[in-house]
Design a protein around this motif. Sequence first.
Motif, PDB file in Angstrom:
ATOM      1  N   GLU A 177       0.573  -1.211   0.008  1.00 42.86           N
ATOM      2  CA  GLU A 177      -0.036   0.042  -0.147  1.00 42.86           C
ATOM      3  C   GLU A 177       0.951   1.390   0.002  1.00 42.86           C
ATOM      4  O   GLU A 177       0.473   1.948  -0.629  1.00 42.86           O
ATOM      5  CB  GLU A 177      -0.788  -0.146   1.257  1.00 42.86           C
ATOM      6  CG  GLU A 177      -1.979  -1.155   1.117  1.00 42.86           C
ATOM      7  CD  GLU A 177      -2.812  -0.928   2.466  1.00 42.86           C
ATOM      8  OE1 GLU A 177      -4.071  -1.372   2.291  1.00 42.86           O
ATOM      9  OE2 GLU A 177      -2.335  -0.688   3.518  1.00 42.86           O
ATOM     10  N   LEU A 178       1.916   1.072   0.815  1.00 35.80           N
ATOM     11  CA  LEU A 178       2.810   2.451   0.886  1.00 35.80           C
ATOM     12  C   LEU A 178       3.484   2.495  -0.596  1.00 35.80           C
ATOM     13  O   LEU A 178       3.753   3.692  -1.028  1.00 35.80           O
ATOM     14  CB  LEU A 178       3.863   2.316   2.086  1.00 35.80           C
ATOM     15  CG  LEU A 178       4.544   3.428   2.431  1.00 35.80           C
ATOM     16  CD1 LEU A 178       3.406   4.718   2.796  1.00 35.80           C
ATOM     17  CD2 LEU A 178       5.298   3.098   3.782  1.00 35.80           C
ATOM     18  N   LEU A 179       4.014   1.751  -1.039  1.00 34.53           N
ATOM     19  CA  LEU A 179       4.575   1.494  -2.404  1.00 34.53           C
ATOM     20  C   LEU A 179       3.711   2.190  -3.382  1.00 34.53           C
ATOM     21  O   LEU A 179       3.790   3.084  -4.259  1.00 34.53           O
ATOM     22  CB  LEU A 179       4.881   0.247  -3.013  1.00 34.53           C
ATOM     23  CG  LEU A 179       6.415  -0.093  -2.490  1.00 34.53           C
ATOM     24  CD1 LEU A 179       6.450  -1.674  -2.971  1.00 34.53           C
ATOM     25  CD2 LEU A 179       7.315   0.740  -3.380  1.00 34.53           C
ATOM     26  N   SER A 180       2.295   1.670  -3.461  1.00 31.72           N
ATOM     27  CA  SER A 180       1.537   2.375  -4.375  1.00 31.72           C
ATOM     28  C   SER A 180       1.196   3.779  -4.233  1.00 31.72           C
ATOM     29  O   SER A 180       1.115   4.719  -4.692  1.00 31.72           O
ATOM     30  CB  SER A 180       0.067   1.605  -4.344  1.00 31.72           C
ATOM     31  OG  SER A 180      -0.908   1.995  -5.037  1.00 31.72           O
ATOM     32  N   ALA A 181       0.749   4.255  -2.665  1.00 35.84           N
ATOM     33  CA  ALA A 181       0.625   5.593  -2.317  1.00 35.84           C
ATOM     34  C   ALA A 181       1.673   6.392  -2.748  1.00 35.84           C
ATOM     35  O   ALA A 181       1.428   7.709  -3.368  1.00 35.84           O
ATOM     36  CB  ALA A 181       0.328   5.594  -0.986  1.00 35.84           C
ATOM     37  N   ALA A 182       3.028   5.961  -2.477  1.00 40.30           N
ATOM     38  CA  ALA A 182       4.139   6.768  -2.704  1.00 40.30           C
ATOM     39  C   ALA A 182       4.640   7.004  -3.971  1.00 40.30           C
ATOM     40  O   ALA A 182       5.160   7.938  -4.458  1.00 40.30           O
ATOM     41  CB  ALA A 182       5.195   6.562  -1.651  1.00 40.30           C
ATOM     42  N   PHE A 183       4.544   5.746  -4.708  1.00 35.21           N
ATOM     43  CA  PHE A 183       5.350   5.659  -5.989  1.00 35.21           C
ATOM     44  C   PHE A 183       4.412   5.337  -7.135  1.00 35.21           C
ATOM     45  O   PHE A 183       4.738   5.204  -8.238  1.00 35.21           O
ATOM     46  CB  PHE A 183       6.541   4.848  -6.054  1.00 35.21           C
ATOM     47  CG  PHE A 183       7.554   4.923  -4.814  1.00 35.21           C
ATOM     48  CD1 PHE A 183       8.284   6.141  -5.064  1.00 35.21           C
ATOM     49  CD2 PHE A 183       7.709   4.266  -3.809  1.00 35.21           C
ATOM     50  CE1 PHE A 183       9.093   6.623  -3.874  1.00 35.21           C
ATOM     51  CE2 PHE A 183       8.564   4.516  -2.798  1.00 35.21           C
ATOM     52  CZ  PHE A 183       9.187   5.740  -3.009  1.00 35.21           C
ATOM     53  N   GLY A 184       3.030   4.823  -6.897  1.00 37.71           N
ATOM     54  CA  GLY A 184       2.208   4.393  -7.775  1.00 37.71           C
ATOM     55  C   GLY A 184       2.502   3.126  -8.477  1.00 37.71           C
ATOM     56  O   GLY A 184       1.913   2.850  -9.534  1.00 37.71           O
ATOM     57  N   ARG A 185       3.124   2.116  -7.643  1.00 37.93           N
ATOM     58  CA  ARG A 185       3.117   0.725  -8.080  1.00 37.93           C
ATOM     59  C   ARG A 185       3.512   0.164  -6.951  1.00 37.93           C
ATOM     60  O   ARG A 185       3.436   0.337  -5.963  1.00 37.93           O
ATOM     61  CB  ARG A 185       4.582   0.789  -8.930  1.00 37.93           C
ATOM     62  CG  ARG A 185       5.865   0.885  -8.116  1.00 37.93           C
ATOM     63  CD  ARG A 185       7.204   0.882  -8.918  1.00 37.93           C
ATOM     64  NE  ARG A 185       8.374   1.105  -8.053  1.00 37.93           N
ATOM     65  CZ  ARG A 185       8.892   2.286  -7.721  1.00 37.93           C
ATOM     66  NH1 ARG A 185       8.645   3.237  -8.594  1.00 37.93           N
ATOM     67  NH2 ARG A 185      10.326   2.258  -7.276  1.00 37.93           N
ATOM     68  N   ALA A 186       3.429  -1.305  -7.021  1.00 31.83           N
ATOM     69  CA  ALA A 186       3.066  -2.285  -5.985  1.00 31.83           C
ATOM     70  C   ALA A 186       4.219  -3.415  -6.195  1.00 31.83           C
ATOM     71  O   ALA A 186       4.173  -4.415  -5.606  1.00 31.83           O
ATOM     72  CB  ALA A 186       1.761  -2.909  -6.077  1.00 31.83           C
ATOM     73  N   ASP A 187       5.348  -3.064  -6.645  1.00 31.37           N
ATOM     74  CA  ASP A 187       6.659  -3.965  -6.812  1.00 31.37           C
ATOM     75  C   ASP A 187       7.623  -3.398  -5.868  1.00 31.37           C
ATOM     76  O   ASP A 187       7.717  -2.476  -5.141  1.00 31.37           O
ATOM     77  CB  ASP A 187       6.959  -4.256  -8.028  1.00 31.37           C
ATOM     78  CG  ASP A 187       7.555  -2.840  -8.915  1.00 31.37           C
ATOM     79  OD1 ASP A 187       8.056  -3.006  -9.889  1.00 31.37           O
ATOM     80  OD2 ASP A 187       7.231  -1.870  -8.212  1.00 31.37           O
ATOM     81  N   ALA A 188       8.904  -4.310  -5.768  1.00 32.72           N
ATOM     82  CA  ALA A 188      10.083  -3.804  -5.132  1.00 32.72           C
ATOM     83  C   ALA A 188       9.846  -3.435  -3.570  1.00 32.72           C
ATOM     84  O   ALA A 188       9.876  -2.301  -3.167  1.00 32.72           O
ATOM     85  CB  ALA A 188      10.829  -2.776  -5.944  1.00 32.72           C
ATOM     86  N   PRO A 189       9.297  -4.067  -2.731  1.00 29.68           N
ATOM     87  CA  PRO A 189       8.973  -3.710  -1.416  1.00 29.68           C
ATOM     88  C   PRO A 189      10.157  -3.290  -0.758  1.00 29.68           C
ATOM     89  O   PRO A 189       9.908  -2.674   0.417  1.00 29.68           O
ATOM     90  CB  PRO A 189       8.147  -5.007  -0.805  1.00 29.68           C
ATOM     91  CG  PRO A 189       8.754  -6.204  -1.516  1.00 29.68           C
ATOM     92  CD  PRO A 189       8.776  -5.653  -3.013  1.00 29.68           C
ATOM     93  N   GLY A 190      11.209  -3.765  -0.992  1.00 29.87           N
ATOM     94  CA  GLY A 190      12.396  -3.329  -0.385  1.00 29.87           C
ATOM     95  C   GLY A 190      12.664  -1.939  -0.344  1.00 29.87           C
ATOM     96  O   GLY A 190      13.456  -1.002   0.514  1.00 29.87           O
ATOM     97  N   THR A 191      12.123  -1.335  -1.315  1.00 34.73           N
ATOM     98  CA  THR A 191      12.231   0.337  -1.489  1.00 34.73           C
ATOM     99  C   THR A 191      11.637   0.903  -0.512  1.00 34.73           C
ATOM    100  O   THR A 191      12.112   1.984   0.158  1.00 34.73           O
ATOM    101  CB  THR A 191      11.379   0.872  -2.723  1.00 34.73           C
ATOM    102  OG1 THR A 191      12.005   0.260  -3.907  1.00 34.73           O
ATOM    103  CG2 THR A 191      11.679   2.351  -2.970  1.00 34.73           C
TER     104      THR A 191
END
Length: 221
Positions: A177-191
């Motif tokens: 969810e945080l990846l999607s909210a911050a970067f608009g994508r749902a991959d690379a959770p390590g980011t």
Amino acid sequence: MESTRPRLLLVEDDRELTGLLADLLTEEGYDVDVAPDGHRGLHHALTRDYQVMVVDRGLPALDGLELVARLRGRGVACPVLLLTARGSVADRVDGLDAGAEDYLVKPFEVAELLARLRALLRRHPEAAGWLPVGRRRLDVANRRVVEGTAEFPLSAREFAVLHALAGRPSKVFTRAELLSAAFGRADAPGTVDACVHHLRRKLGRDVVRTVHGLGYRLGGQ
């Protein structure tokens, strides 16, 4: 770069109290303008942008209730905290009906005044162009965190993660969810984990709270 300290207008005719509050609020991190009567308070409020106002009810020339009512009539939506010696329910209702967001009866504790101002700013972050991060402020336009006179620049990724968390401070975000909210994508959770690590190094471990088994939420709340 323009200051991101919240600008506060203090409209109060008691010189001793004005001096005390102006010094205190400046130390607390506000840029403070003062006006000794309602007419000058009205002029300030109509010619400058403020994030919050502290207005005494019993002002000369133009009382606090009329001042607030005129500001609302002119479309000025800046949140107002009324100070008054009148503490009855009817008086509080009059103040709120005039357009004030909060009401504090004299004599008051300084800690309560400061807490009420922080609460007003949390409820109206859009007026300031920044978001509360505990006792700090996230400067949205300039991608940095401000605490008093200290400033902490953020990378684009750090800003994106903190901005997402600060925009919904009570929400627990999963990494996806945080990846999607911050970067608009749902991959690379390590980011997300890397950004949280860098934010904590810059701003302290309490800036982002880990909710075990779920994800992250804004800290310092």
